[in-house]
Design an enzyme around this catalytic site. Structure first.
Site, PDB file in Angstrom:
ATOM      1  N   ALA A  15      40.479  38.997  -4.353  1.00 15.29           N
ATOM      2  CA  ALA A  15      41.862  38.748  -4.764  1.00 15.29           C
ATOM      3  C   ALA A  15      42.439  40.044  -5.321  1.00 15.29           C
ATOM      4  O   ALA A  15      41.710  41.004  -5.564  1.00 15.29           O
ATOM      5  CB  ALA A  15      41.915  37.656  -5.836  1.00 15.29           C
ATOM      6  N   LYS A  16      43.722  40.086  -5.520  1.00 17.43           N
ATOM      7  CA  LYS A  16      44.344  41.231  -6.213  1.00 17.43           C
ATOM      8  C   LYS A  16      45.685  40.785  -6.753  1.00 17.43           C
ATOM      9  O   LYS A  16      46.323  39.886  -6.216  1.00 17.43           O
ATOM     10  CB  LYS A  16      44.560  42.380  -5.227  1.00 17.43           C
ATOM     11  CG  LYS A  16      44.737  43.717  -5.905  1.00 17.43           C
ATOM     12  CD  LYS A  16      43.374  44.267  -6.263  1.00 17.43           C
ATOM     13  CE  LYS A  16      43.438  45.661  -6.834  1.00 17.43           C
ATOM     14  NZ  LYS A  16      42.109  46.298  -6.767  1.00 17.43           N
ATOM     15  N   GLY A  17      46.105  41.447  -7.821  1.00 16.14           N
ATOM     16  CA  GLY A  17      47.423  41.175  -8.385  1.00 16.14           C
ATOM     17  C   GLY A  17      48.172  42.464  -8.598  1.00 16.14           C
ATOM     18  O   GLY A  17      47.575  43.547  -8.646  1.00 16.14           O
TER      19      GLY A  17
END
Ligand code: GLU
Length: 427
Positions: free
Chosen positions: A116-118
């Site tokens: 995931a990444k934000g």
């Protein structure tokens, strides 16, 4: 008489969109390892993408709205995992690419996480601490339905740190009614962080550089090193590589670069950066540009800043024999081809910087069992993981006769595909 035309060499335009780059890298490896078409479609795109508008009351009383994202690429091998980036140039496609790179990275080091990444589009250097806290808490609140210790576990990335993680942990804990240290990693030590996490990206990078030196016959204690980027990864890499006998000849940060062919004094450099906020102006060094740092005659080049730094435009001038990608996405696919043909050993990002998420995994394990390890224990375990990951990637690249990046993707894809295939497609 016809005049002879001299052809003007025109460099073809390169596609620098990170998500399309990630898909191109994936497709190259999926083709090599014969991944079936259905799984190819599943694994090349993110599972879930969240786009947010984040209003913040600024210190002067005005309201500003920031764009934020959280992308979960895969949870086939476990909860999603990946950092949060604060930067003015963050885009949704960039976050999607970074999320997919986390999936392959976690699989390559064989930890039970997906990717995931934000990101938040902002310039944290222009915000007060109070404004940063409000922005972070609003973001944490907006992503809290999809994060959690067994769902998706954020961590620091570019321009976020242990304080950012503490705010996210607090926001999540307060709205869930119980303290949840396992919801983020990269926390301060006294809030359930792990020894060695702050240094983990750089230390992991050191371990794979050592392995790369073995296969290329370079002696690390006689090697010259240039480092682009002097944040968490770059600055600690400088320190660790110098401790291992390497000569750091040049470094740069967002304000410029410095060079001393006889070797920079890394202790003085770290003090100078802490005092002035930049590497620029260190006594006994010559100023050079950040681009020049990449093109120096040296044994090992460590890009530790942002994406798309080694491109078709400058790849012919890269002189290093090993490129260790502490940053995510610093080399474009076209530049990769050139480097591979020239025999430069590129240790790809999804291997070279995987030490960070590996110790994030150790932190999460310690949080869940509420039992903490000492620093030697963390570093020993990290070394074992990185050495094994390098060996796996190196043998895949030999087996398929491809560059290390494609080899790394093959290792990652085979593990994630195996998990997806065995779990089956729900419902
Ligand atoms: N942001 C780091 C990376 O790109 C660490 C992620 C994590 O620890 O979850 O790998």
């Amino acid at each position: 008489m016809a005049t002879a035309r001299i052809p003007i060499p025109i460099k073809p335009e390169e596609d620098l969109n990170s998500f399309r780059i990630a898909m191109r890298q994936f497709d190259t490896a999926a083709e090599k390892c014969g991944l079936e078409p259905g799984l190819r479609e599943v694994l090349r795109r993110p599972r879930r993408s969240l786009s947010l508008s984040l209003p913040v009351k600024m210190d002067d009383g005005t309201i500003r709205v920031f764009d934020g994202y959280r992308v979960q690429h895969s949870s086939a091998r476990g909860p999603c995992k990946g950092g949060i980036r604060y930067h003015p140039n963050v885009t949704f496609d960039e976050v999607k690419a970074l999320a997919s790179w986390m999936t392959w990275k976690c699989a390559i080091v064989n930890i039970p996480f997906g990717g995931a990444k934000g990101g938040i589009v902002c310039d944290p250097r222009q915000l007060s601490k109070n404004e940063l806290e409000h922005l972070t808490r609003r973001y944490a609140y907006e992503i809290s339905p999809i994060i959690g210790p067994d769902k998706d576990i954020p961590a620091p990335d570019v321009y976020t740190d242990a304080q950012t993680m503490a705010w996210i942990m607090d926001t999540y804990s307060m709205t869930h009614g119980s303290s949840a240290p396992g919801v983020v990693t990269g926390k301060p030590l006294f809030l359930g962080g792990s020894f060695g996490r702050n240094e983990a990206t750089a230390r992991g990078c050191l371990f794979v550089i050592r392995s790369a030196c073995e296969v290329t016959g370079i002696k690390l204690n006689r090697a010259t090193v240039a480092i682009q980027g002097f944040g968490n990864a770059g600055s600690i890499a400088a320190e660790l590589l110098a401790q291992n006998g390497a000569t750091i000849i040049a470094v740069s940060d967002s304000r410029g670069g410095i060079l001393n062919r006889a070797g920079l004094n890394v202790t003085a450099l770290l003090e100078h950066k802490a005092k002035t906020g930049s590497v620029v102006g260190l006594p006994n060094s010559d100023p050079i540009s950040s681009e020049d740092v990449l093109e120096l005659q040296c044994d090992i080049l460590v890009p530790a800043a942002l994406e798309n730094q080694i491109t078709l435009e400058n790849v012919d001038r890269i002189q290093a024999r090993i490129v260790a990608e502490a940053a995510n996405g610093p080399t474009t696919p076209d530049a990769d081809i050139v480097l591979y043909k020239r025999g430069v050993l590129v240790i790809p990002d999804i291997l070279a910087n995987a030490g960070g998420v590996t110790v994030s995994y150790f932190e999460w394990v310690q949080d869940l069992q509420e039992l903490f390890w000492d620093e030697d224990d963390v570093n020993r375990r990290l070394e074992r993981v990185m050495v094994k990951a390098f060996a796996d990637v190196h043998s895949a690249s030999k087996k398929y006769d491809v560059d290390m990046r494609t080899g790394a993707y093959v290792v990652g894809i085979e593990r994630v595909a195996n998990a997806t295939r065995t779990r089956g497609i729900w419902p």
